[in-house]
Design a protein around this motif. Structure first.
Motif, mmCIF file in Angstrom:
data_model
loop_
_atom_site.group_PDB
_atom_site.id
_atom_site.type_symbol
_atom_site.label_atom_id
_atom_site.label_comp_id
_atom_site.label_asym_id
_atom_site.label_seq_id
_atom_site.Cartn_x
_atom_site.Cartn_y
_atom_site.Cartn_z
ATOM 1 N N CYS A 9 4.512 8.530 71.364
ATOM 2 C CA CYS A 9 5.612 9.387 71.829
ATOM 3 C C CYS A 9 5.645 9.534 73.352
ATOM 4 O O CYS A 9 6.555 10.181 73.882
ATOM 5 C CB CYS A 9 5.491 10.777 71.214
ATOM 6 N N PRO A 253 13.634 10.024 62.867
ATOM 7 C CA PRO A 253 12.556 9.302 63.563
ATOM 8 C C PRO A 253 11.361 9.003 62.661
ATOM 9 O O PRO A 253 10.824 7.897 62.686
ATOM 10 C CB PRO A 253 12.185 10.259 64.703
ATOM 11 N N MET A 257 10.066 5.214 61.463
ATOM 12 C CA MET A 257 8.719 4.725 61.722
ATOM 13 C C MET A 257 8.011 4.306 60.448
ATOM 14 O O MET A 257 7.336 3.279 60.403
ATOM 15 C CB MET A 257 7.899 5.807 62.431
ATOM 16 N N VAL A 273 6.398 -0.544 66.006
ATOM 17 C CA VAL A 273 6.894 0.460 66.947
ATOM 18 C C VAL A 273 5.952 0.527 68.143
ATOM 19 O O VAL A 273 4.750 0.764 67.986
ATOM 20 C CB VAL A 273 7.013 1.842 66.277
ATOM 21 N N ILE A 276 8.285 5.700 70.506
ATOM 22 C CA ILE A 276 9.373 6.416 69.840
ATOM 23 C C ILE A 276 9.605 7.730 70.563
ATOM 24 O O ILE A 276 8.659 8.415 70.953
ATOM 25 C CB ILE A 276 9.075 6.648 68.341
ATOM 26 N N VAL A 288 13.868 4.166 70.231
ATOM 27 C CA VAL A 288 12.716 3.412 69.748
ATOM 28 C C VAL A 288 12.573 2.135 70.569
ATOM 29 O O VAL A 288 13.571 1.501 70.937
ATOM 30 C CB VAL A 288 12.879 3.027 68.260
#
Length: 296
Positions: A9, A253, A257, A273, A276, A288
């Motif tokens: 994140c 989200p 994922m 990923v 994100i 993303v």
């Protein structure tokens, strides 16, 4: 949610500490608060606070491909490294959006590549950046779409996605997509939205005001009455075989994922990923970055 999620994140303690009610917390307390409450509350936690901030992250050194820019390309379309992709020519796009007041037909650019039937074989080069804004939810088969992008992505390249969060847009009343929906679409090798997707587009749509959605004002729909009223006409149109654009996949989200992670584990895709950026309060989209799963 594990602490390793913080790196995905781009969690920044100093930015998150800017909130008055969090300013005296330790780093560990900030992390715990973000994972348990801050994500759901839509709090900002790094420098990415809007779409422009996300687009500014993009490294545009080398060839870049934008999918479906229509009348509002987000990348520098005047750059010699800029390429675009659509399923329609500029002339067809102008015709398709003739009665759409929000589309500036004069600003619609001619796509570099016109793709039909998910056939990307005409694209011979690799791209350092592939950018897609509010396109992935329209794709009839998510697996096929991602694999097509993988084939034209440079080994060190990145795929940048802007994705609507179904909780804060007109998709609110529709059922969230799960991995089984994605696998079914892949098994069927879907090349256009399903009949049910088109029905839901008409029968289960609500308002598109994210502020009201964040404030728990989601509007109302009469799903049964809408279905009874529109079923026959939609069926007749669908049976002609024409492509009726609809939202096919409905993400949050976390669900996005999870789906990407499972598809990678099943070896159906070779992407993962990289970063994100969760949906922030009063917004209706999340961001993303994907990369090839074998890269660092």
């Amino acid at each position: 949610m594990p602490k390793s999620y913080l790196e995905l994140c781009d969690f920044n303690h100093n930015v998150y500490r800017e909130y008055e009610d969090l300013c005296l917390m330790s780093n560990k307390e900030l992390e715990d608060h973000f994972l348990s409450a801050g994500i759901n509350e839509g709090r900002f936690y790094n420098k990415i606070r809007c779409r422009k901030d996300f687009v500014n992250l993009i490294n545009s050194k080398g060839p870049m491909l934008e999918i479906g820019p229509l009348d509002n390309p987000q990348l520098d379309y005047k750059s010699p490294d800029y390429y675009s992709l659509d399923v329609f020519t500029r002339e067809e796009l102008i015709k398709n959006y003739f009665d759409h007041p929000d589309i500036n037909k004069d600003n619609i650019i001619e796509p570099t590549y016109i793709i039909s039937n998910n056939d990307y074989s005409q694209i011979k080069q690799k791209f350092a950046c592939i950018f897609s804004s509010h396109n992935i939810e329209h794709m009839p088969c998510l697996v096929t779409f991602l694999n097509n992008l993988y084939e034209i992505l440079d080994d060190d390249g990145r795929i940048y996605l802007i994705v609507p969060d179904k909780r804060y847009c007109f998709d609110y009343f529709k059922r969230e997509t799960d991995i089984y929906d994605i696998l079914q679409a892949y098994y069927e090798k879907n090349r256009r939205p399903k009949f049910s997707d088109v029905l839901k587009k008409v029968c289960q749509v609500t308002h598109n005001d994210p502020v009201n959605h964040w404030n728990d004002n989601h509007g109302t729909i009469n799903n049964r009455a809408n279905l009874v009223q529109n079923y026959s006409s939609i069926l007749s149109q669908f049976d002609t075989g024409i492509y009726i654009d609809s939202h096919v996949s409905l993400f949050t989200p976390r669900s996005f994922m999870e789906i990407i992670s499972i598809l990678t584990e099943l070896k159906l895709i070779k992407l993962k990923v990289h970063k994100i950026y969760h949906t922030l309060k009063y917004s209706f989209e999340f961001y993303v970055i994907l990369k090839k799963s074998g890269t660092n």
